[in-house]
Design an enzyme around this catalytic site. Sequence first.
Site, PDB file in Angstrom:
ATOM      1  N   GLU A 293      43.013  35.640  41.303  1.00  0.00           N
ATOM      2  CA  GLU A 293      43.297  36.323  42.580  1.00  0.00           C
ATOM      3  C   GLU A 293      44.352  35.627  43.426  1.00  0.00           C
ATOM      4  O   GLU A 293      44.332  34.408  43.579  1.00  0.00           O
ATOM      5  CB  GLU A 293      41.983  36.421  43.368  1.00  0.00           C
ATOM      6  CG  GLU A 293      42.113  36.988  44.776  1.00  0.00           C
ATOM      7  CD  GLU A 293      40.738  37.221  45.413  1.00  0.00           C
ATOM      8  OE1 GLU A 293      39.757  37.466  44.687  1.00  0.00           O
ATOM      9  OE2 GLU A 293      40.653  37.147  46.645  1.00  0.00           O
TER      10      GLU A 293
ATOM     11  N   GLU B 190      33.501  43.008  48.127  1.00  0.00           N
ATOM     12  CA  GLU B 190      33.274  41.565  48.177  1.00  0.00           C
ATOM     13  C   GLU B 190      32.005  41.267  48.990  1.00  0.00           C
ATOM     14  O   GLU B 190      31.544  42.100  49.781  1.00  0.00           O
ATOM     15  CB  GLU B 190      34.478  40.889  48.841  1.00  0.00           C
ATOM     16  CG  GLU B 190      34.458  39.379  48.773  1.00  0.00           C
ATOM     17  CD  GLU B 190      35.804  38.754  49.129  1.00  0.00           C
ATOM     18  OE1 GLU B 190      36.648  39.422  49.767  1.00  0.00           O
ATOM     19  OE2 GLU B 190      36.024  37.585  48.760  1.00  0.00           O
TER      20      GLU B 190
ATOM     21  N   HIS C 201      38.432  43.295  50.035  1.00  0.00           N
ATOM     22  CA  HIS C 201      38.131  41.988  50.624  1.00  0.00           C
ATOM     23  C   HIS C 201      37.237  42.189  51.854  1.00  0.00           C
ATOM     24  O   HIS C 201      37.211  43.263  52.445  1.00  0.00           O
ATOM     25  CB  HIS C 201      39.463  41.351  51.055  1.00  0.00           C
ATOM     26  CG  HIS C 201      39.353  40.277  52.092  1.00  0.00           C
ATOM     27  ND1 HIS C 201      39.401  40.542  53.444  1.00  0.00           N
ATOM     28  CD2 HIS C 201      39.193  38.942  51.977  1.00  0.00           C
ATOM     29  CE1 HIS C 201      39.288  39.404  54.115  1.00  0.00           C
ATOM     30  NE2 HIS C 201      39.153  38.418  53.251  1.00  0.00           N
TER      31      HIS C 201
ATOM     32  N   ASP D  62      41.921  45.515  52.576  1.00  0.00           N
ATOM     33  CA  ASP D  62      40.747  45.479  53.462  1.00  0.00           C
ATOM     34  C   ASP D  62      41.081  46.317  54.684  1.00  0.00           C
ATOM     35  O   ASP D  62      41.897  45.911  55.519  1.00  0.00           O
ATOM     36  CB  ASP D  62      40.470  44.014  53.838  1.00  0.00           C
ATOM     37  CG  ASP D  62      39.311  43.861  54.821  1.00  0.00           C
ATOM     38  OD1 ASP D  62      38.818  44.866  55.343  1.00  0.00           O
ATOM     39  OD2 ASP D  62      38.930  42.699  55.069  1.00  0.00           O
TER      40      ASP D  62
ATOM     41  N   GLU E 245      44.552  41.634  49.717  1.00  0.00           N
ATOM     42  CA  GLU E 245      43.780  41.484  50.958  1.00  0.00           C
ATOM     43  C   GLU E 245      44.659  41.142  52.150  1.00  0.00           C
ATOM     44  O   GLU E 245      44.242  41.345  53.287  1.00  0.00           O
ATOM     45  CB  GLU E 245      42.697  40.410  50.785  1.00  0.00           C
ATOM     46  CG  GLU E 245      43.244  39.000  50.684  1.00  0.00           C
ATOM     47  CD  GLU E 245      42.157  37.941  50.515  1.00  0.00           C
ATOM     48  OE1 GLU E 245      41.530  37.906  49.449  1.00  0.00           O
ATOM     49  OE2 GLU E 245      41.946  37.167  51.452  1.00  0.00           O
TER      50      GLU E 245
ATOM     51  N   ASP F 133      40.233  32.327  43.042  1.00  0.00           N
ATOM     52  CA  ASP F 133      41.059  32.814  44.153  1.00  0.00           C
ATOM     53  C   ASP F 133      41.913  31.668  44.687  1.00  0.00           C
ATOM     54  O   ASP F 133      41.385  30.679  45.191  1.00  0.00           O
ATOM     55  CB  ASP F 133      40.134  33.342  45.261  1.00  0.00           C
ATOM     56  CG  ASP F 133      40.898  33.936  46.429  1.00  0.00           C
ATOM     57  OD1 ASP F 133      42.138  33.961  46.386  1.00  0.00           O
ATOM     58  OD2 ASP F 133      40.228  34.381  47.394  1.00  0.00           O
TER      59      ASP F 133
ATOM     60  N   LYS G   4      37.061  29.262  44.995  1.00  0.00           N
ATOM     61  CA  LYS G   4      38.411  28.945  45.439  1.00  0.00           C
ATOM     62  C   LYS G   4      39.061  27.972  44.465  1.00  0.00           C
ATOM     63  O   LYS G   4      38.390  27.089  43.916  1.00  0.00           O
ATOM     64  CB  LYS G   4      38.372  28.334  46.835  1.00  0.00           C
ATOM     65  CG  LYS G   4      37.796  29.260  47.887  1.00  0.00           C
ATOM     66  CD  LYS G   4      38.634  30.509  48.034  1.00  0.00           C
ATOM     67  CE  LYS G   4      38.056  31.458  49.063  1.00  0.00           C
ATOM     68  NZ  LYS G   4      38.801  32.718  49.120  1.00  0.00           N
TER      69      LYS G   4
ATOM     70  N   ASN H 181      36.834  39.137  58.111  1.00  0.00           N
ATOM     71  CA  ASN H 181      36.744  37.685  58.001  1.00  0.00           C
ATOM     72  C   ASN H 181      38.070  37.060  57.564  1.00  0.00           C
ATOM     73  O   ASN H 181      38.814  37.641  56.803  1.00  0.00           O
ATOM     74  CB  ASN H 181      35.669  37.333  56.980  1.00  0.00           C
ATOM     75  CG  ASN H 181      34.358  37.962  57.363  1.00  0.00           C
ATOM     76  OD1 ASN H 181      33.878  37.785  58.456  1.00  0.00           O
ATOM     77  ND2 ASN H 181      33.798  38.742  56.458  1.00  0.00           N
TER      78      ASN H 181
ATOM     79  N   LYS I 123      32.643  34.115  42.617  1.00  0.00           N
ATOM     80  CA  LYS I 123      34.062  33.761  42.766  1.00  0.00           C
ATOM     81  C   LYS I 123      34.172  32.403  43.426  1.00  0.00           C
ATOM     82  O   LYS I 123      33.354  32.058  44.275  1.00  0.00           O
ATOM     83  CB  LYS I 123      34.771  34.812  43.621  1.00  0.00           C
ATOM     84  CG  LYS I 123      36.270  34.632  43.709  1.00  0.00           C
ATOM     85  CD  LYS I 123      36.937  35.860  44.308  1.00  0.00           C
ATOM     86  CE  LYS I 123      36.957  35.829  45.820  1.00  0.00           C
ATOM     87  NZ  LYS I 123      37.586  37.017  46.390  1.00  0.00           N
TER      88      LYS I 123
HETATM   89 MG    MG Z   1      40.766  36.255  48.455  1.00  0.00          MG
END
Ligand code: MG
Length: 388
Positions: free
Chosen positions: A238, A340, A321, A291, A264, A212, A183, A53, A181
């Site tokens: 993050e 995640e 991730h 990832d 990630e 993040d 943003k 993703n 988590k």
């Molecule tokens: Mg992230």
Amino acid sequence: MKIVKIDVKTVPISSPIRNAYIDFSKMTTSALAITTDIMKDGKPVVGYGFNSNGRYAPTCLLEERFIPRLLEANPKDLVTDDGSNLDPHKIHKIIMANEKPGGHGERAVAVGVIDMAVWDAVAKIEEKPLYQLLADRYGTGKTDDKVYIYAAGGYYFPDKGLTELQDEMKGYLDLGYRDVKMKVGGASLNEDVKRIEAVLDILPKGSGLMVDANGRFDLDYAIEFGEKVKDYELIWYEEAGDPLDYHLQAELSKRYPHAMATGENLFSLQDATNLIRYGGMNPEKDFLQFDCALSYGLVEYLQILDMLKEHGWSSRRCIPHGGHQLSLNIAAGLELHGNESYPGVFEPFGGFADRYAVEDGYVRLPEVPGIGFEEKSNLYDLLLTIGK
Ligand SMILES: [Mg+2]
């Protein structure tokens, strides 16, 4: 045995959400199927893969370069010495022939798509869940019976206020997640602090919060942000700055006293090594989010785990991730910290087996051969349309 055919298609995973750096309105992924001549239950074994993703479908690279390279290879060069199964390590070598070192970019994503499908097929041919195969081949033989996952959300969204943000987080707790988590970096510092406080207000005792920044901050802002949030006991801070800015990460590590997470957007063993060498990351408290579906696949990820060991890092510091089932298998089979998860976003590629609910922040894996896509019905339905 041999590969009979490889099919690929581009699939939208668009969504109106936004982080500090990008929106997801035109996002796509490549879904790929490798059909083998091995028969199980009267049907050929098919391995499935897709890319992770937050990136775009590398279908052109697959169609023009990597799939032809695989199909043009001598079939004997792609299989184990006894010819009974595909060999992911040999396949990796064939795919990467005539590729210069460095400049990883979307190439690493394309190779990761094939790698996922190869491992799915390999485990199906051995009739083992991938996590068990990994534990047997590369680990202790023992697997974790459940994997820690956290709900990654808190995206910016048109007309989303503090109440909506709180409701979103409460929804994750109701689903069985313990930690969440959100943003940051897509609003002013003061607004972000208010958003963080709003989420902390509704988290019960025992639940934690990660933030993040998606690589948005320069060093001064990253330090200022860290200073503002350092008393909130966040689980981690993050990807503060550009993922390749190891100097920024190292300088921030000297000033921010708590755990940080990144990785990630590092797409190779060499990039991961540079982070460990120069990024000032602390093996006692920080987290690594490489990832494999974005970074040349599990073959490369196994090399990253070896590199980490040499540098004194435990695999338990790794929490990939992406929220996909391949990393969940790796976490269960190779003793990672967890994985995640994106509840309700990036469907059908995000999420895990239908029949297991999240319980107190952990999820179980099905005991079926392969990665387990067949146990996630909306994803499996889509995978069945590849090549049709
Ligand atoms: Mg992230």
